[in-house]
Scaffold this motif. Structure first.
Motif, short mmCIF file in Angstrom:
data_model
loop_
_atom_site.label_atom_id
_atom_site.label_comp_id
_atom_site.label_asym_id
_atom_site.label_seq_id
_atom_site.Cartn_x
_atom_site.Cartn_y
_atom_site.Cartn_z
N THR A 210 -8.85 -12.59 -1.14
CA THR A 210 -7.61 -11.89 -1.46
C THR A 210 -7.92 -10.54 -2.09
OG1 THR A 210 -6.48 -14.00 -1.89
CG2 THR A 210 -5.43 -12.01 -2.72
N ILE A 211 -7.34 -9.51 -1.52
CA ILE A 211 -7.51 -8.16 -2.06
C ILE A 211 -6.27 -7.79 -2.86
CG2 ILE A 211 -6.59 -7.03 0.01
CD1 ILE A 211 -8.67 -4.79 -0.44
N SER A 212 -6.49 -7.09 -3.96
CA SER A 212 -5.37 -6.62 -4.78
C SER A 212 -5.76 -5.27 -5.38
CB SER A 212 -5.02 -7.62 -5.88
OG SER A 212 -6.13 -7.89 -6.70
N ARG A 213 -4.77 -4.53 -5.87
CA ARG A 213 -5.06 -3.20 -6.42
C ARG A 213 -4.08 -2.83 -7.51
NH1 ARG A 213 -0.42 -2.92 -5.58
NH2 ARG A 213 0.76 -1.48 -4.23
N GLY B 239 -12.40 8.52 -12.25
CA GLY B 239 -11.38 9.52 -12.54
C GLY B 239 -10.16 9.28 -11.69
N SER B 240 -9.27 10.22 -11.69
CA SER B 240 -8.03 10.07 -10.93
C SER B 240 -8.27 10.45 -9.47
CB SER B 240 -6.94 10.95 -11.51
OG SER B 240 -5.75 10.83 -10.76
N ILE B 241 -7.87 9.55 -8.58
CA ILE B 241 -8.00 9.80 -7.14
C ILE B 241 -6.66 9.52 -6.48
CG2 ILE B 241 -9.11 9.08 -5.00
CD1 ILE B 241 -11.49 8.18 -6.53
N PHE B 242 -6.26 10.39 -5.60
CA PHE B 242 -5.10 10.12 -4.78
C PHE B 242 -5.56 9.25 -3.62
CE2 PHE B 242 -1.25 10.46 -2.55
CZ PHE B 242 -1.52 10.75 -1.22
N SER B 243 -5.16 7.97 -3.62
CA SER B 243 -5.64 7.02 -2.62
C SER B 243 -4.49 6.48 -1.80
CB SER B 243 -6.39 5.87 -3.28
OG SER B 243 -7.54 6.33 -3.92
N ILE B 244 -4.71 6.48 -0.50
CA ILE B 244 -3.74 5.91 0.42
C ILE B 244 -4.07 4.44 0.68
CG2 ILE B 244 -2.84 6.02 2.76
CD1 ILE B 244 -3.56 9.00 2.75
N LYS B 245 -5.38 4.17 0.78
CA LYS B 245 -5.80 2.81 1.12
C LYS B 245 -7.09 2.48 0.39
CE LYS B 245 -6.37 -0.38 4.98
NZ LYS B 245 -6.27 -0.57 6.44
N TYR B 246 -7.18 1.24 -0.02
CA TYR B 246 -8.37 0.71 -0.67
C TYR B 246 -8.93 -0.39 0.24
CZ TYR B 246 -5.66 2.53 -4.65
OH TYR B 246 -4.90 3.31 -5.49
N SER B 247 -10.25 -0.40 0.38
CA SER B 247 -10.85 -1.40 1.28
C SER B 247 -12.15 -1.92 0.69
CB SER B 247 -11.14 -0.79 2.66
OG SER B 247 -9.97 -0.30 3.27
N TRP B 248 -12.52 -3.09 1.18
CA TRP B 248 -13.83 -3.66 0.91
C TRP B 248 -14.55 -3.81 2.24
CZ3 TRP B 248 -16.11 -4.29 -3.73
CH2 TRP B 248 -15.30 -4.29 -4.86
N TYR B 249 -15.79 -3.38 2.29
CA TYR B 249 -16.67 -3.55 3.44
C TYR B 249 -17.86 -4.39 2.98
CZ TYR B 249 -14.33 0.27 5.98
OH TYR B 249 -13.43 1.05 6.64
N GLY C 226 -8.43 -4.80 3.42
CA GLY C 226 -7.87 -3.52 3.01
C GLY C 226 -6.48 -3.70 2.46
N ILE C 227 -6.07 -2.76 1.61
CA ILE C 227 -4.72 -2.79 1.06
C ILE C 227 -4.27 -1.35 0.86
CG2 ILE C 227 -5.59 -2.99 -1.33
CD1 ILE C 227 -3.09 -4.71 -1.94
N THR C 228 -3.04 -1.08 1.29
CA THR C 228 -2.50 0.27 1.13
C THR C 228 -1.90 0.43 -0.27
OG1 THR C 228 -0.29 -0.31 1.89
CG2 THR C 228 -1.92 0.27 3.58
N SER C 229 -1.60 1.65 -0.60
CA SER C 229 -0.97 1.90 -1.89
C SER C 229 0.40 1.22 -1.96
CB SER C 229 -0.82 3.40 -2.13
OG SER C 229 -0.09 4.01 -1.09
#
Length: 113
Positions: free
Chosen positions: A67-70, A26-36, A49-52
């Protein structure tokens, strides 16, 4: 309840590539996306990690290989993993940081030597 759905894990030989995807249901307000990732017997560690806004950070062990992308509008994040090594074997989790923390269910990545 919004969930993060991961895909793309699997078994690959050393030197190979995989691409992980993580999408919010669903819709999420995200500041940062990360992989652990978490390997057996080890603590969970941040991989990338990658910020908005597009700023990225990487663990030293994966710099130059991952490489991280969003896509902010689609609440989707990807992790392109190249030149994989056996030590990259772990369960990989995506994480979205917004008004609260969201975690994916984890996807297994196994790199054979």
């Amino acid at each position: 309840q919004v969930q993060l759905v991961e895909s793309g894990g699997g078994l690959v030989q050393a030197g190979g590539s995989l691409r992980l995807s993580c999408a919010a249901s669903g819709s999420i307000f995200s500041i940062k996306y990360s992989w652990y990732r978490q390997a057996p017997g080890k603590q969970r560690e941040v991989v990338a990690g990658i910020t908005s806004g597009g700023s990225t950070n990487y663990a030293d062990s994966v710099k130059g290989r991952f490489t991280i992308s969003r896509d902010n509008a689609k609440n989707t994040v990807w992790l392109q993993m190249n030149s994989l090594k056996p030590e990259d074997t772990a369960v990989y989790y995506c994480h979205f940081l917004g008004r609260q923390h969201y975690w994916g269910q984890g996807t297994q990545v196994t790199v054979s030597s």
